[in-house]
Design a protein around this motif. Structure first.
Motif, PDB file in Angstrom:
ATOM      1  N   ARG A   1      -5.006   1.540  -3.233  1.00 41.66           N
ATOM      2  CA  ARG A   1      -4.124   0.069  -3.458  1.00 41.66           C
ATOM      3  C   ARG A   1      -4.495  -0.754  -2.720  1.00 41.66           C
ATOM      4  O   ARG A   1      -4.738  -1.934  -3.336  1.00 41.66           O
ATOM      5  CB  ARG A   1      -2.961   0.531  -3.102  1.00 41.66           C
ATOM      6  N   HIS A   2      -5.144  -0.624  -1.525  1.00 43.31           N
ATOM      7  CA  HIS A   2      -5.596  -1.333  -0.694  1.00 43.31           C
ATOM      8  C   HIS A   2      -6.982  -1.936  -0.781  1.00 43.31           C
ATOM      9  O   HIS A   2      -7.248  -3.028  -0.818  1.00 43.31           O
ATOM     10  CB  HIS A   2      -5.355  -1.133   1.022  1.00 43.31           C
TER      11      HIS A   2
ATOM     12  N   VAL B   1      -4.736   6.115   6.843  1.00 44.90           N
ATOM     13  CA  VAL B   1      -3.251   6.313   5.985  1.00 44.90           C
ATOM     14  C   VAL B   1      -2.439   7.157   6.906  1.00 44.90           C
ATOM     15  O   VAL B   1      -2.783   8.252   7.247  1.00 44.90           O
ATOM     16  CB  VAL B   1      -3.801   6.712   4.839  1.00 44.90           C
TER      17      VAL B   1
ATOM     18  N   SER C   1      -2.885   5.558  -1.878  1.00 47.07           N
ATOM     19  CA  SER C   1      -2.437   4.287  -0.931  1.00 47.07           C
ATOM     20  C   SER C   1      -3.513   3.660  -0.535  1.00 47.07           C
ATOM     21  O   SER C   1      -3.609   2.428  -0.574  1.00 47.07           O
ATOM     22  CB  SER C   1      -1.777   5.043   0.265  1.00 47.07           C
TER      23      SER C   1
ATOM     24  N   LYS D   1       1.026   5.201   3.366  1.00 49.46           N
ATOM     25  CA  LYS D   1       0.704   3.859   3.299  1.00 49.46           C
ATOM     26  C   LYS D   1      -0.343   3.515   4.359  1.00 49.46           C
ATOM     27  O   LYS D   1      -0.639   4.313   5.461  1.00 49.46           O
ATOM     28  CB  LYS D   1       1.832   3.102   3.812  1.00 49.46           C
ATOM     29  N   VAL D   2      -1.242   2.534   4.261  1.00 54.99           N
ATOM     30  CA  VAL D   2      -2.254   2.353   5.085  1.00 54.99           C
ATOM     31  C   VAL D   2      -1.706   1.625   6.190  1.00 54.99           C
ATOM     32  O   VAL D   2      -1.019   0.783   6.392  1.00 54.99           O
ATOM     33  CB  VAL D   2      -3.221   1.228   4.392  1.00 54.99           C
TER      34      VAL D   2
ATOM     35  N   LEU E   1      -5.593  -6.019   7.005  1.00 54.74           N
ATOM     36  CA  LEU E   1      -4.129  -5.688   6.764  1.00 54.74           C
ATOM     37  C   LEU E   1      -3.424  -6.230   7.633  1.00 54.74           C
ATOM     38  O   LEU E   1      -3.505  -6.152   8.798  1.00 54.74           O
ATOM     39  CB  LEU E   1      -4.035  -4.170   6.882  1.00 54.74           C
TER      40      LEU E   1
ATOM     41  N   THR F   1       0.868  -1.321   0.098  1.00 59.34           N
ATOM     42  CA  THR F   1       0.119  -0.039   0.087  1.00 59.34           C
ATOM     43  C   THR F   1       0.844   1.289  -0.049  1.00 59.34           C
ATOM     44  O   THR F   1       0.286   2.446   0.105  1.00 59.34           O
ATOM     45  CB  THR F   1      -0.772   0.100   1.230  1.00 59.34           C
TER      46      THR F   1
END
Length: 614
Positions: free
Chosen positions: A102-103, A144, A99, A133-134, A183, A64
């Motif tokens: 993306r996840h 995030v 980001s 990033k997550v 995640l 991510t």
């Protein structure tokens, strides 16, 4: 460098079954030796080794993670040649959104942006580096984390600008919320952020209640001040209203206005309002949480309003709001966002200048004036307690109603950070009890754990209640409940046994914060830290002790088995006791934990005690 770049190109060619000329392979095997150096003879199998090295995978990176680098051009700057904060907010929001998507694997919209403190300004010609990033995905929202720094290309200097946390919501084709996949953090840093994300989420949800509670307890008759004989400026003179038409470049692929674009427009009108008070060019130092209440689309008109709510000696708070409406003015406006921004005016040496006072309008103006004072206190508490590292926070922080949320956050997040550390080393093992140590720059921490035949929820209930700790911990003489802050936080006055080198017992004022699991895989948490209370000052008959970070984490291993772990970051007064046990010269800690197991087993089915627990 040339060899590395060429090797990467060759790797793509090899994977694509493209014939590679022998001269190029020979060049890569020999290395870059200069144009006049003859190629050396290859050893047997060297050609195959080069191709094998090229095919080896690069180190894995968080899937991510998004990195963005932007060169600051004159079109991005203000009159001082410094990057506009509005432009920076757009870049931050874009990187964070990429980001999140993306996840999620689908479009995402900005739900909120936490407080941002800007440490430095960025000049034209410098490079802004943004990494997003997550940190954690909840049911339909995700946090995030964003780190922003600048790079001076001439000197090579790097410097941190700010750190931010944004919440995004994934949206399906019809605008409905999408359930997110969990995640899995990999590195120590990611595990820490993942664990603390649940605490930050909890703090966001109670933010409004914290402000209301503080205003309820504050006096209503706040008098205006004068400084240096100057009179107060009517707040109405700082009022700004501006309208923006949302065009396709301002929106995402779903037609919704970018959150970063709205934040940039809000920053613009807030700067104008601040300038009208100080008659100078102000610098934005902090933004309180942005919260998006609804979307706006292409074709909407956004009405942006700003006014100076209060001016302190060296800073001012500007309140700004955004409302949206369509082509028909008769349709009521939709409230999109509200935010509060803190500005300062700096002299040529970078020092803050004194500001004129503000005279609020009767009614709403006075309400905003008082709320600005309350928010300033909350910002100071939050920055002092939440943003500081553990080594920068004194052992005992004063507790009051205004900072209770942030002290609770700090208490739990400090323990979760300690739990997520990767370098724990097994120091001792005695039957079922295992003792680990963690050596860091200024601290020695220990962890002691075992598996117990008890449900995790029941162990959590029993260990949360400090009034029962004397039943298994011989160091505790008594624990008095001083204040029940809420269902999850209590303050105790604890009296412990006399230390060997002291001639009187120790006492502690301890904040106990407990948390149930936020999602599957999370532990039950009971965190302890020292606080100070005016009602319980240090007394002559006790030696006042302090604890920086300690507590329990309980993981369910099955329906009837749990792993119980106790953590403690040893303070100087406790260090000798810990090192004696770690070195094997004493088994007191192990014996205490074995007594804890007997206490848990004895009371696991006691229905009466369950009703009396924390």
């Amino acid at each position: 460098r040339a060899t590395l770049l060429l090797s990467r190109c060759l790797l793509k060619m090899v994977k694509g079954n493209i014939i590679v000329p022998e001269e190029i392979l020979s060049f890569c095997c020999n290395g870059l030796q200069g144009s006049t150096s003859p190629p050396r003879a290859q050893e047997p199998g060297e050609r195959e080794k080069v191709l094998g090295d090229m095919a080896s995978p690069l180190p894995a990176r968080n899937p991510t993670e998004v990195q963005m680098s932007q060169l600051v051009l004159p079109c991005h700057t203000n009159h001082r040649g410094e990057l506009s904060t509005g432009q920076l907010l757009k870049w931050i929001d874009t990187a964070a959104c990429l980001s999140a998507e993306r996840h999620a694997g689908c479009p995402c919209v900005t739900a909120s942006m936490d407080d941002i403190y800007f440490e430095h300004t960025i000049s034209v010609g410098q490079v802004v580096n943004i990494k997003a990033k997550v940190n954690r995905a909840f049911n339909t929202s995700m946090e995030v984390g964003i780190q922003v720094s600048y790079e001076d290309l001439c000197s090579g200097k790097h410097c941190s600008i700010c750190k931010a946390y944004a919440t995004f919501v994934a949206q399906g084709p019809s605008g409905s919320k999408v359930r997110l996949k969990p995640l899995t953090p990999q590195t120590e840093e990611e595990k820490i952020e993942y664990s603390i994300a649940a605490e930050r989420r909890r703090m966001r949800l109670v933010h409004k209640d914290t402000l209301k509670d503080l205003l309820t307890r504050s006096p209503h008759d706040t008098e205006l001040e004068t400084r240096d004989g100057s009179g107060a400026v009517p707040a109405e003179k700082t009022r700004v209203e501006s309208v923006e038409l949302v065009l396709p470049p301002h929106a995402n692929h779903q037609g919704n206005t970018f959150g970063g674009q709205i934040m940039a427009w809000m920053e613009n009108v807030a700067t104008i309002a601040a300038s009208r008070l100080c008659h100078a060019h102000p610098t934005l130092k902090a933004i309180e949480m942005f919260h998006f209440r609804g979307p706006s689309q292409v074709g909407d008109r956004l009405v942006l309003k700003a006014i100076v709510n209060n001016a302190f000696k060296n800073s001012m708070e500007v309140g700004v709001s955004a409302e949206a409406y369509g082509q028909e003015m008769s349709i009521s406006r939709r409230h999109i966002n509200s935010a509060f921004m803190t500005f300062v005016v700096l002299d040529q040496e970078g020092r803050p200048c004194a500001l004129p006072m503000v005279a609020p309008e009767p009614g709403d103006g006075e309400r905003r004036y008082r709320e600005a004072s309350a928010r300033k206190k909350i910002r100071l508490d939050r920055k002092y307690v939440v943003s500081c590292k553990q080594t920068e926070v004194p052992l005992s922080v004063p507790w009051d109603q205004g900072n209770k949320v942030y002290l609770s956050y700090n208490n739990v997040s400090a323990l979760k950070t300690l739990v997520a550390k990767a370098n724990w080393a097994l120091a001792r093992e005695k039957e079922k009890v295992r003792m680990y140590t963690l050596e860091e720059d200024k601290f020695l921490s220990f962890r002691i754990e075992m598996s117990v035949c008890i449900t995790a929820s029941r162990a959590f209930s029993l260990l949360s209640n400090l009034r029962r700790r004397h039943e298994w911990d011989s160091h505790y003489m008594s624990a008095e409940l001083v204040q029940k802050v809420d269902d999850d936080d209590m303050i105790y006055h604890v009296v412990s046994q006399m230390l060997r080198h002291e001639n009187k017992p120790q006492d502690f004022v301890i904040l106990a914060s407990r948390r149930k699991p936020c999602s599957k895989g999370d532990p039950y948490v009971v965190a302890f830290r020292s606080v100070t209370l005016p009602t319980h000052p240090a007394r002559a008959e006790f030696t006042r002790g302090e604890t920086l970070c300690s507590g329990f984490c309980i993981w369910p291993e099955s329906e009837e088995m749990s792993k119980v772990a106790y953590y403690n970051q040893a303070t100087p007064g406790y260090l000798n006791y810990v090192t004696t046990n770690v070195a094997g010269l004493s088994s007191d800690i192990c014996a205490t934990f074995e007594a804890c197991e007997k206490f848990l087993l004895k009371n696991k089915d006691d229905l009466i005690s369950q009703l009396q627990d924390f």
